[in-house]
Design a protein around this motif. Structure first.
Motif, mmCIF file in Angstrom:
data_model
loop_
_atom_site.group_PDB
_atom_site.id
_atom_site.type_symbol
_atom_site.label_atom_id
_atom_site.label_comp_id
_atom_site.label_asym_id
_atom_site.label_seq_id
_atom_site.Cartn_x
_atom_site.Cartn_y
_atom_site.Cartn_z
ATOM 1 N N LEU A 100 3.412 5.455 7.416
ATOM 2 C CA LEU A 100 4.363 4.365 7.191
ATOM 3 C C LEU A 100 3.938 3.510 5.998
ATOM 4 C CD1 LEU A 100 4.836 3.468 10.939
ATOM 5 C CD2 LEU A 100 6.473 4.654 9.470
ATOM 6 N N GLU A 101 2.632 3.292 5.868
ATOM 7 C CA GLU A 101 2.118 2.553 4.713
ATOM 8 C C GLU A 101 2.481 3.299 3.425
ATOM 9 O OE1 GLU A 101 -2.109 1.010 2.765
ATOM 10 O OE2 GLU A 101 -2.103 1.863 4.777
ATOM 11 N N ARG A 108 10.020 2.667 0.172
ATOM 12 C CA ARG A 108 10.844 2.465 1.375
ATOM 13 C C ARG A 108 10.581 1.076 1.968
ATOM 14 N NH1 ARG A 108 14.907 4.782 3.163
ATOM 15 N NH2 ARG A 108 14.182 4.640 5.277
ATOM 16 N N SER A 109 10.740 0.054 1.134
ATOM 17 C CA SER A 109 10.440 -1.310 1.565
ATOM 18 C C SER A 109 11.339 -1.779 2.702
ATOM 19 C CB SER A 109 10.540 -2.278 0.384
ATOM 20 O OG SER A 109 11.824 -2.211 -0.195
ATOM 21 N N VAL A 110 12.456 -1.107 2.933
ATOM 22 C CA VAL A 110 13.336 -1.457 4.037
ATOM 23 C C VAL A 110 12.605 -1.356 5.379
ATOM 24 C CG1 VAL A 110 14.286 0.857 4.378
ATOM 25 C CG2 VAL A 110 15.677 -1.144 4.936
ATOM 26 N N LEU A 111 11.565 -0.537 5.461
ATOM 27 C CA LEU A 111 10.789 -0.419 6.694
ATOM 28 C C LEU A 111 10.140 -1.739 7.085
ATOM 29 C CD1 LEU A 111 9.044 3.044 6.203
ATOM 30 C CD2 LEU A 111 10.816 2.469 7.872
ATOM 31 N N MET A 112 9.894 -2.596 6.107
ATOM 32 C CA MET A 112 9.269 -3.883 6.385
ATOM 33 C C MET A 112 10.155 -4.768 7.257
ATOM 34 S SD MET A 112 6.306 -3.654 5.132
ATOM 35 C CE MET A 112 5.773 -5.332 5.321
ATOM 36 N N LEU A 118 3.973 -2.286 12.015
ATOM 37 C CA LEU A 118 2.983 -2.660 11.009
ATOM 38 C C LEU A 118 2.589 -1.421 10.210
ATOM 39 C CD1 LEU A 118 1.229 -4.899 9.806
ATOM 40 C CD2 LEU A 118 -0.547 -4.247 11.435
ATOM 41 N N PRO A 119 3.109 -1.292 8.974
ATOM 42 C CA PRO A 119 2.787 -0.120 8.149
ATOM 43 C C PRO A 119 1.472 -0.304 7.398
ATOM 44 C CG PRO A 119 4.376 -1.475 7.005
ATOM 45 C CD PRO A 119 4.089 -2.152 8.325
#
Length: 159
Positions: A100-101, A108-112, A118-119
Motif C-alpha cells: 500500500l505504501e 495512488r494518493s486516493v488511498l490516503m 495506514l500505508p
C-alpha cells in the motif's frame, strides 16, 4: 401479527440450516489463538532485542482486532498507535502494508482517503494454508526494520 413473526422464525430457521451444516468445516479452519499471537510477539521482540531496537508490537486476528500487544522499554509512545494501525491494515487488506505504501508512492494518493488504513511498511499478514489468519504490526525504528521484526516473529512460529 403473530403469524408473520412465526413465518419469519421458520424462514430464519431454514436459512440457518445450511450454515449449521458448514460449521464443522469452519471450526477446523486455521485460526490465530491468543497463545499463537503471544508466541509471535515474543519472537518478534527477540529480533528487536538482538538489534537493540525499541519497538511496539501488535498482533491482530483476521478481522484486525487486537489479540496481543507489547511496548518495549524505550519505545516511543506514538509507536503504540502506529503498530496497531499497521497490523489492522495488513489483516483487513490481506497484504503487507509495504504494498500500500508503494501504491501511494506510485501516485495512488486516493488511498490516503480510506479511513483506518495506514500505508506504511511494517504490517505483515500471517498466512496459513493460503488464508490470512491475522497480522503483525511493528513500529519504532525504520519501516523496513519494523517489517523485518514482524516477519521474524511470524517465521519463528510458522516457518
Amino acid at each position: 401479527m403473530l403469524l408473520r413473526v412465526a413465518r419469519s422464525l421458520v424462514c430464519c430457521a431454514v436459512l440457518a440450516l445450511p450454515l449449521a451444516a458448514q460449521s464443522p468445516a469452519v471450526a477446523t479452519a486455521p485460526a490465530l489463538t491468543f497463545e499463537g499471537a503471544r508466541r509471535i510477539a515474543a519472537a518478534a521482540a527477540e529480533e528487536a532485542l538482538r538489534n537493540n531496537w525499541n519497538v511496539s508490537i501488535a498482533v491482530v486476528d483476521d478481522h484486525g482486532e487486537l489479540l496481543f500487544f507489547g511496548r518495549m522499554d524505550g519505545a516511543h509512545q506514538q509507536s503504540v498507535d502506529i503498530a496497531r494501525a499497521k497490523a489492522r491494515t495488513a489483516a483487513r487488506w490481506r497484504r503487507e502494508t509495504k504494498a500500500l505504501e508503494d501504491a501511494v508512492a506510485g501516485g495512488r494518493s486516493v488511498l490516503m482517503a480510506v479511513e483506518g488504513m495506514l500505508p506504511l511498511e511494517g504490517g505483515v499478514p500471517i498466512i496459513v494454508e493460503g488464508r490470512v489468519i491475522g497480522a503483525v504490526g511493528v513500529s519504532g525504528v525504520t519501516s523496513a526494520q519494523d517489517a523485518q521484526i514482524a516477519k521474524a516473529g511470524i517465521r519463528a512460529v510458522l516457518p
